[in-house]
Design a protein around this motif. Structure first.
Motif, PDB file in Angstrom:
ATOM      1  N   TYR A 183      34.697  41.284  13.255  1.00 23.49           N
ATOM      2  CA  TYR A 183      35.641  40.739  12.274  1.00 23.49           C
ATOM      3  C   TYR A 183      35.815  41.588  11.022  1.00 23.49           C
ATOM      4  O   TYR A 183      36.860  41.557  10.394  1.00 23.49           O
ATOM      5  CB  TYR A 183      35.190  39.333  11.848  1.00 23.49           C
ATOM      6  N   ASN A 184      34.746  42.286  10.615  1.00 25.22           N
ATOM      7  CA  ASN A 184      34.815  42.936   9.308  1.00 25.22           C
ATOM      8  C   ASN A 184      34.643  44.444   9.344  1.00 25.22           C
ATOM      9  O   ASN A 184      34.348  45.059   8.328  1.00 25.22           O
ATOM     10  CB  ASN A 184      33.737  42.349   8.377  1.00 25.22           C
ATOM     11  N   THR A 241      36.750  38.576   5.576  1.00 20.39           N
ATOM     12  CA  THR A 241      36.225  37.821   4.439  1.00 20.39           C
ATOM     13  C   THR A 241      34.725  37.659   4.633  1.00 20.39           C
ATOM     14  O   THR A 241      34.221  37.764   5.747  1.00 20.39           O
ATOM     15  CB  THR A 241      36.820  36.408   4.339  1.00 20.39           C
ATOM     16  N   PHE A 242      34.040  37.368   3.562  1.00 25.18           N
ATOM     17  CA  PHE A 242      32.603  37.144   3.638  1.00 25.18           C
ATOM     18  C   PHE A 242      32.298  35.850   4.395  1.00 25.18           C
ATOM     19  O   PHE A 242      31.265  35.723   5.042  1.00 25.18           O
ATOM     20  CB  PHE A 242      32.023  37.084   2.222  1.00 25.18           C
ATOM     21  N   TRP A 243      33.221  34.889   4.332  1.00 23.09           N
ATOM     22  CA  TRP A 243      32.967  33.556   4.890  1.00 23.09           C
ATOM     23  C   TRP A 243      32.794  33.541   6.394  1.00 23.09           C
ATOM     24  O   TRP A 243      32.251  32.603   6.950  1.00 23.09           O
ATOM     25  CB  TRP A 243      34.067  32.586   4.457  1.00 23.09           C
ATOM     26  N   VAL A 244      33.242  34.593   7.050  1.00 17.39           N
ATOM     27  CA  VAL A 244      33.077  34.642   8.499  1.00 17.39           C
ATOM     28  C   VAL A 244      31.583  34.735   8.858  1.00 17.39           C
ATOM     29  O   VAL A 244      31.179  34.399   9.965  1.00 17.39           O
ATOM     30  CB  VAL A 244      33.889  35.814   9.088  1.00 17.39           C
ATOM     31  N   TYR A 245      30.756  35.158   7.902  1.00 17.02           N
ATOM     32  CA  TYR A 245      29.311  35.194   8.142  1.00 17.02           C
ATOM     33  C   TYR A 245      28.680  33.815   8.010  1.00 17.02           C
ATOM     34  O   TYR A 245      27.616  33.557   8.528  1.00 17.02           O
ATOM     35  CB  TYR A 245      28.620  36.128   7.140  1.00 17.02           C
ATOM     36  N   ILE A 246      29.319  32.952   7.242  1.00 14.63           N
ATOM     37  CA  ILE A 246      28.707  31.665   6.907  1.00 14.63           C
ATOM     38  C   ILE A 246      29.289  30.531   7.748  1.00 14.63           C
ATOM     39  O   ILE A 246      28.560  29.782   8.388  1.00 14.63           O
ATOM     40  CB  ILE A 246      28.923  31.334   5.409  1.00 14.63           C
ATOM     41  N   LEU A 276      32.286  44.761   3.070  1.00 15.85           N
ATOM     42  CA  LEU A 276      31.663  43.576   3.675  1.00 15.85           C
ATOM     43  C   LEU A 276      30.660  43.952   4.757  1.00 15.85           C
ATOM     44  O   LEU A 276      30.227  43.118   5.540  1.00 15.85           O
ATOM     45  CB  LEU A 276      32.737  42.660   4.270  1.00 15.85           C
ATOM     46  N   THR A 277      30.273  45.209   4.794  1.00 14.93           N
ATOM     47  CA  THR A 277      29.361  45.654   5.847  1.00 14.93           C
ATOM     48  C   THR A 277      27.972  45.046   5.668  1.00 14.93           C
ATOM     49  O   THR A 277      27.650  44.546   4.587  1.00 14.93           O
ATOM     50  CB  THR A 277      29.283  47.193   5.858  1.00 14.93           C
ATOM     51  N   THR A 319      26.759  53.018   1.443  1.00 17.82           N
ATOM     52  CA  THR A 319      27.047  51.979   2.442  1.00 17.82           C
ATOM     53  C   THR A 319      25.814  51.129   2.732  1.00 17.82           C
ATOM     54  O   THR A 319      25.932  49.931   2.951  1.00 17.82           O
ATOM     55  CB  THR A 319      27.538  52.611   3.755  1.00 17.82           C
ATOM     56  N   LEU A 320      24.648  51.746   2.703  1.00 16.27           N
ATOM     57  CA  LEU A 320      23.429  50.983   2.978  1.00 16.27           C
ATOM     58  C   LEU A 320      23.167  49.966   1.881  1.00 16.27           C
ATOM     59  O   LEU A 320      22.732  48.847   2.144  1.00 16.27           O
ATOM     60  CB  LEU A 320      22.228  51.912   3.100  1.00 16.27           C
ATOM     61  N   LEU A 321      23.428  50.355   0.643  1.00 15.58           N
ATOM     62  CA  LEU A 321      23.180  49.429  -0.463  1.00 15.58           C
ATOM     63  C   LEU A 321      24.172  48.279  -0.451  1.00 15.58           C
ATOM     64  O   LEU A 321      23.814  47.130  -0.707  1.00 15.58           O
ATOM     65  CB  LEU A 321      23.224  50.176  -1.805  1.00 15.58           C
ATOM     66  N   VAL A 322      25.420  48.583  -0.109  1.00 17.45           N
ATOM     67  CA  VAL A 322      26.419  47.507   0.043  1.00 17.45           C
ATOM     68  C   VAL A 322      25.970  46.572   1.164  1.00 17.45           C
ATOM     69  O   VAL A 322      26.000  45.349   1.036  1.00 17.45           O
ATOM     70  CB  VAL A 322      27.814  48.090   0.357  1.00 17.45           C
ATOM     71  N   GLY A 323      25.508  47.186   2.257  1.00 13.70           N
ATOM     72  CA  GLY A 323      25.028  46.409   3.395  1.00 13.70           C
ATOM     73  C   GLY A 323      23.860  45.529   3.008  1.00 13.70           C
ATOM     74  O   GLY A 323      23.785  44.360   3.398  1.00 13.70           O
TER      75      GLY A 323
END
Lengths: 319, 300
Positions: B222-223, B145-150, B229-230, B75-79
């Motif tokens: 959101y995620n 989605t990833f876009w919520v970060y952007i 998407l963490t 999980t840390l690497l995904v993060g």
């Protein structure tokens, strides 16, 4: 400024004869470079304000706008009748006033004293180090704070024990009476260095001759600070004070959420956490929106009245 | 300089003031640095020894085990991947959008300037609040989605105004000569304005990058249902708060390991892992952000 339009008046006359379309066409790049973002701002900043209508409905997700049931001020009534709301307001105001006082005075003192340092390299080193916590997230700061205050091996308890101030470690994070002070101290620790930047810039603008003259007259360093430095940054101080009064109620919820725990809930719950828990956690969207509106209205009133009071008393204002 | 100073009499009270001031600053430095050094020391200390307490700024029983262990957490690497991606992409897009719109606002001949500028400035006073913002993200199908970060934070009115006040101070003649050479407005922005704006863009980029790297609440809100998407900060929140999330029963998940073995040292190792990237970068940009900060604030 006034001579400029006269000089270009001739081409201007020619231009006005052109149609609106050719004007738009001549600035098409500027329009293309700004209007997509105007739409963006409309979507992400203005549409949520339209969402305020939810506060006057018994909002149910999935129904269209016309199908929603309108309830008038029902949600606000519920809010003002809720006993928890007053507890939350007390916490919000207590922490924000503590932060306003400490978070406002400490950077001024630090900036003034930094300015008095004679060694440039030492001054720069202190500055760089004092900015450090600003760049760290609240998540990390909360971890550090909890570690520093822990009962087994936390540095604060150890220090107090070694100084014989206390006999056994204090459970800082578990006692509700400590919570406000912990949040305020953590906030000052994180932001004090960063907030000196603006005062240091203002101090840099003070005429050095004033200090020379004061020295010749035999003024002590404290007198120099009091009669030259402080008056020199008075405008900056006033403007920042007005802005922070406007933000009084917007203390956020990150620190309270991360530093808080069930033991100190009665002192850590702030208005935005309250909106979050009811509005999103429990799905009471209309109620959560009503809390948000209350929050916005209070901060606007605070900002404008602070601005007005300072305009009358000191002549300084932000608007 | 030194000569002029010595020409003026420095009396004892001045010297006492200087000594006290130096001592005070030393205390400030210690208070600012000690917590970080303490966390660093604990992260390099064996977990069994840490429990005994009393670690100051030097590990008592040195080990690299904690770092080896946290690098095994999936999980840390995904993060890490998501945090890097959102920081890079968010900063790039943010700087691009903010500077573009700032340039159009600096053009006195731009007919829509007043409208756009007022339209943006109003948002500084009002915000929809938590719940309407959440509903908007949901309605736009940005949840999970990833876009919520952007997207929601892509344009920052505050940054736009900082950049604009910088552009306003640039000599206008460069733009005019380019215009005579037939360059269009976009080319002027891209070829002339952007390169001149480097100091202020560095400041804004630093603000955005730090904000992106440090944010965790959007992941939480959101995620939190999408483990892929963490972000690093959110993982750190979970580890620090020791929440046993019901969605993640995976034995390899970071928080479970943190619970089972070596809590303190592992927590501190993750804290360092999350913090170091920011701390390494900012001293190099100090010159720029001090300029940029004062530009935006003192002028307006």
């Amino acid at each position: 400024m006034k001579t400029l339009p006269l000089e270009v008046s001739k081409p201007m006359v020619v231009k006005t004869k052109k149609s609106v379309w050719s004007k738009i066409l001549s600035q098409k790049y500027l329009i293309l470079m700004s209007f997509p973002f105007v739409i963006w701002v409309f979507v992400f900043s203005y549409i949520p304000i339209w969402g305020w209508t939810m506060a006057f409905q018994n909002f149910k997700p999935g129904l269209s706008f016309s199908q929603q049931e309108w309830v008038g001020l029902q949600n606000f009534k519920e809010l003002f009748l809720d006993h928890d709301f007053y507890l939350v307001m007390r916490n919000t105001l207590a922490m924000s006033i503590m932060e306003l006082v400490a978070g406002f005075l400490c950077p001024i003192v630090l900036a003034v004293l930094l300015h008095e340092l004679k060694n440039k390299y030492f001054k720069r080193t202190v500055q760089t180090i004092s900015y450090l916590p600003h760049f760290v997230s609240w998540v990390v700061v909360s971890g550090i704070v909890i570690q520093m205050l822990s009962t087994d091996g936390g540095v604060v308890n150890q220090l107090l024990m070694n100084l014989h101030v206390i006999n056994k470690p204090i459970e800082f994070m578990g006692k509700e009476n400590w919570f406000w002070s912990i949040v305020t101290t953590a906030d000052v620790w994180k932001e004090v260095g960063w907030n000196t930047i603006i005062y240091l810039a203002a101090i840099a603008g003070i005429d050095p001759q004033l200090y020379e003259a004061a020295k010749v007259d035999g003024a002590s360093r404290f007198r120099q600070i009091w009669h030259i430095t402080i008056p020199g940054i008075r405008t900056t101080i006033t403007i920042l004070l007005i802005l922070s009064i406007g933000n009084l109620i917007n203390i956020g919820f990150e620190k309270q959420m991360l530093l808080g725990n069930p033991l100190v809930q009665s002192h850590s719950n702030v208005i935005q956490l309250y909106a979050l828990n009811y509005g999103i956690g429990l799905g009471r969207y209309s109620f959560g929106t009503a809390v948000g509106i209350f929050n916005s209205v209070v901060s606007i009133i605070l900002l404008f009245s602070a601005n007005r009071i300072f305009k009358k008393t000191t002549g300084e204002s932000v608007m | 300089m030194a000569k002029r100073r010595s020409a003026l009499p420095t009396n004892t009270s001045d010297r006492i003031f200087d000594i006290c001031n130096m001592a005070f600053m030393m205390i400030v430095v210690v208070v600012m640095l000690y917590p970080f050094l303490n966390v660093l020391a604990i992260s390099f200390n064996t977990s069994l020894d840490t429990v005994k307490g009393g670690i100051t700024i030097w590990p008592r029983d040195f080990t690299l085990e904690n770092y080896k262990k946290i690098l095994e957490y999936d999980t840390l690497l995904v993060g890490l991947k998501n945090s890097v991606l959102r920081t890079v992409l968010g900063t790039f897009l943010g700087v691009l959008c903010d500077s573009m719109i700032a340039y159009t606002l600096s053009r006195k001949d731009y007919k829509a300037r007043k409208f756009v500028s007022t339209f943006l400035a109003l948002t500084l006073f009002f915000s929809g609040g938590l719940v309407p913002g959440y509903m908007l993200v949901r309605d736009l199908q940005l949840m999970n989605t990833f876009w919520v970060y952007i997207l929601p934070g892509m344009v920052s009115v505050f940054n736009i105004f900082i950049i604009r006040s910088f552009i306003d101070n640039l000599p206008i003649s460069l733009q005019e000569s380019a215009k005579l050479d037939g360059a269009n407005d976009f080319v002027i922005y891209w070829r002339i304005i952007l390169p001149l704006c480097k100091p202020v863009l560095a400041t804004v980029a630093l603000f955005i990058a730090v904000g992106q790297w440090n944010s965790w609440f959007d992941t939480y809100l959101y995620n939190s249902m999408s483990p892929s998407l963490t972000t690093l900060q959110y993982e750190l929140v979970k580890i620090l708060q020791n929440t046993n999330s019901t969605t993640n029963a995976n034995a390899q998940s970071a928080e479970n390991i943190a619970n089972m073995v070596t809590p303190e040292s592992i927590k501190m190792a993750v804290t360092i892992f999350v913090t170091v990237p920011v701390l390494v970068i900012y001293p190099f940009l100090q010159k720029y952000f001090m300029q940029g900060m004062t530009l935006g604030a003192v002028k307006d």
